[in-house]
Design an enzyme around this catalytic site. Structure first.
Site, PDB file in Angstrom:
ATOM      1  N   PRO A  41     -25.746   8.504 -53.978  1.00 54.26           N
ATOM      2  CG  PRO A  41     -26.700  10.300 -55.135  1.00 54.26           C
ATOM      3  CD  PRO A  41     -25.570   9.961 -54.219  1.00 54.26           C
ATOM      4  CD  GLU A  63     -25.900   2.277 -38.050  1.00 57.51           C
ATOM      5  OE1 GLU A  63     -25.325   1.470 -37.316  1.00 57.51           O
ATOM      6  OE2 GLU A  63     -26.303   3.389 -37.676  1.00 57.51           O
ATOM      7  CD  GLU A 117     -31.520  -8.167 -48.637  1.00 63.51           C
ATOM      8  OE1 GLU A 117     -31.202  -7.039 -48.201  1.00 63.51           O
ATOM      9  OE2 GLU A 117     -32.678  -8.610 -48.535  1.00 63.51           O
TER      10      GLU A 117
END
Ligand SMILES: Cc1cc2nc3c(=O)[nH]c(=O)nc-3n(C[C@H](O)[C@H](O)[C@H](O)COP(=O)(O)OP(=O)(O)OC[C@H]3O[C@@H](n4cnc5c(N)ncnc54)[C@H](O)[C@@H]3O)c2cc1C
Length: 389
Positions: free
Chosen positions: A131, A363, A367
């Site tokens: 997270p 993957e 950016e």
């Protein structure tokens, strides 16, 4: 420069094209029906049946070394095959494959994990994202401490593809907080029976990744993949391997979508003429064709570098970035060409529209690919002359 395919490449590619057309595409309506009823598109047994059918013709383990019964066809061939499989939205993969990093397993682990995975008896998943750590994978917090001959893992993983179905996970945890990603992360092979829990995450696509929870999960030392503290390198190898295969799959999807757009444009008439006659529509078709062609060469060039044993990271990032961005633009144009029909669930365009969106995220997001490409240039690791160095 010779841009033509060899006879063997053409033959293998054509076989897969026929396989997709005859065995996979006919399943699409049923898969859509099931997915829309909230069920998995294909059951494990159905995928297995298809894989065994392909195996009869030798298609088993495209990138798997021959000593493990694979075809070891190399990156260019794998990219060509991936593009063919991409022509259907059904996520079919040939059997006989295992994650590249599982080949770093020791003798005992090869028997317990690698070979059963290749045989399709066990399902693996790759778990690094947390997270609080996605693009910044170095920030992972899952922690494993040694207790006698075991390691005890605590932490949370999220967005793990196949995490709800997997029999075991390759999970990455910090084993030395001071060193962190620089020699303090280790990869563990953790069976579901060792106690980790998973729950599915609902997404806009059909991928259904899972969140994994590790609450004092005890893993024996013999289940360390590679070496203690060398896990981050393994993780980067896993992530790096797919960067040309993901956009390769998008080539097939875009080809099929543009074919659908062309067919529709020929037959749909407005104001007394087929929309194919309108420049606005022609430009969408033309731009898409140019971009598919450019993507094809970016992907094949990256794959060629992999086959040559060259450092292909720059080429792979370019292919991944371009593939993600362009596939999304192309599916959007094809939806636009279909007007209201494109927005309905009578056609699979919206299905692709949702799925292709993922390509810009996992993957390595767009950016992060741009960051890699620019940094390589700024630091002098890559040349702006690209393929011609
Ligand atoms: C369907 C699905 C399947 C997945 N499967 C797996 C799996 O099997 N195993 C696994 O470990 N992970 C998996 N992932 C996780 C995936 O790799 C991450 O979601 C991805 O790396 C992005 O991380 P994040 O979601 O935390 O976004 P963040 O890293 O929080 O990024 C949020 C936004 O900020 C941007 N951003 C971040 N850093 C920078 C920067 N330095 N400069 C500019 N922009 C920046 C990002 O590009 C993005 O737009 C999966 C994700 C999805 C959605």
């Amino acid at each position: 420069m010779d841009f033509s395919l060899t006879g063997e490449q053409r033959e293998v590619r054509d076989w897969v094209r026929t396989f997709v057309r005859k065995e996979i595409m006919p399943l699409e309506p049923e898969v859509l029906r099931r997915e829309r009823a909230g069920r998995p598109g294909l059951e494990r047994a159905e995928i297995r049946e298809l894989q065994l059918k392909a195996k009869e013709s030798g298609f088993w383990g495209v990138l798997t070394p021959e000593e493990y019964g694979g075809m070891n066809l190399g990156a260019i061939m794998a990219a060509l095959l991936e593009a063919e499989l991409g022509r259907s939205f059904i996520q079919f993969r040939f059997g006989g494959a295992a994650d590249n990093i599982l080949f770093y397993a020791n003798e005992e682990q090869r028997e317990t994990y690698l070979k059963p995975t290749i045989a399709g008896e066990k399902i693996s998943c790759f778990a690094i994202t947390e997270p609080g750590a996605g693009s910044d994978a170095r920030a992972i917090r899952a922690f494993a401490h040694q207790d006698g001959d075991d390691w005890v893992i605590n932490g949370e993983k999220t967005f793990i593809t196949g995490g709800n179905e997997a029999d075991f996970t390759m999970v990455f945890a910090v084993t030395d907080k001071e060193k962190g990603a620089n020699g303090g992360v280790t990869c563990f092979l953790a069976d579901r029976e060792m106690g980790w829990k998973s729950h599915p995450i609902d997404t806009m696509g059909e991928w259904g990744p899972a969140a994994l929870t590790f609450d004092n999960v005890r893993v024996p030392s013999r289940n360390i993949l590679g070496e203690v503290g060398r896990g981050f390198e393994l993780a980067m190898r896993w992530i790096g391997q797919g960067r040309y295969l993901l956009p390769a799959r998008a080539i097939g999807a875009c080809e099929r979508l543009v074919d659908m757009g062309i067919d529709y444009a020929r037959t749909r008439t407005t104001f007394g003429q087929p929309i194919a006659e309108r420049q606005a529509i022609q430009w969408m078709i033309a731009d898409s064709a140019v971009e598919i062609e450019a993507l094809r060469w970016l992907v094949l060039h990256a794959a060629w570098q992999v086959d040559q044993g060259m450092d292909s990271r720059q080429a792979q990032s370019m292919a991944k970035l371009y593939g993600g961005v362009k596939a999304n633009e192309i599916v959007d144009r094809v939806l636009q060409i279909h007007g209201g029909m494109g927005y309905t669930r009578e056609l699979p365009i919206e299905r692709w529209y949702r799925e292709l969106r993922l390509l810009r995220i996992y993957e390595g997001t767009d950016e992060i690919q741009r960051r890699t490409i620019a940094r390589n240039l700024l630091k002098g690791h890559a040349s702006i002359s690209g393929v011609l160095g």
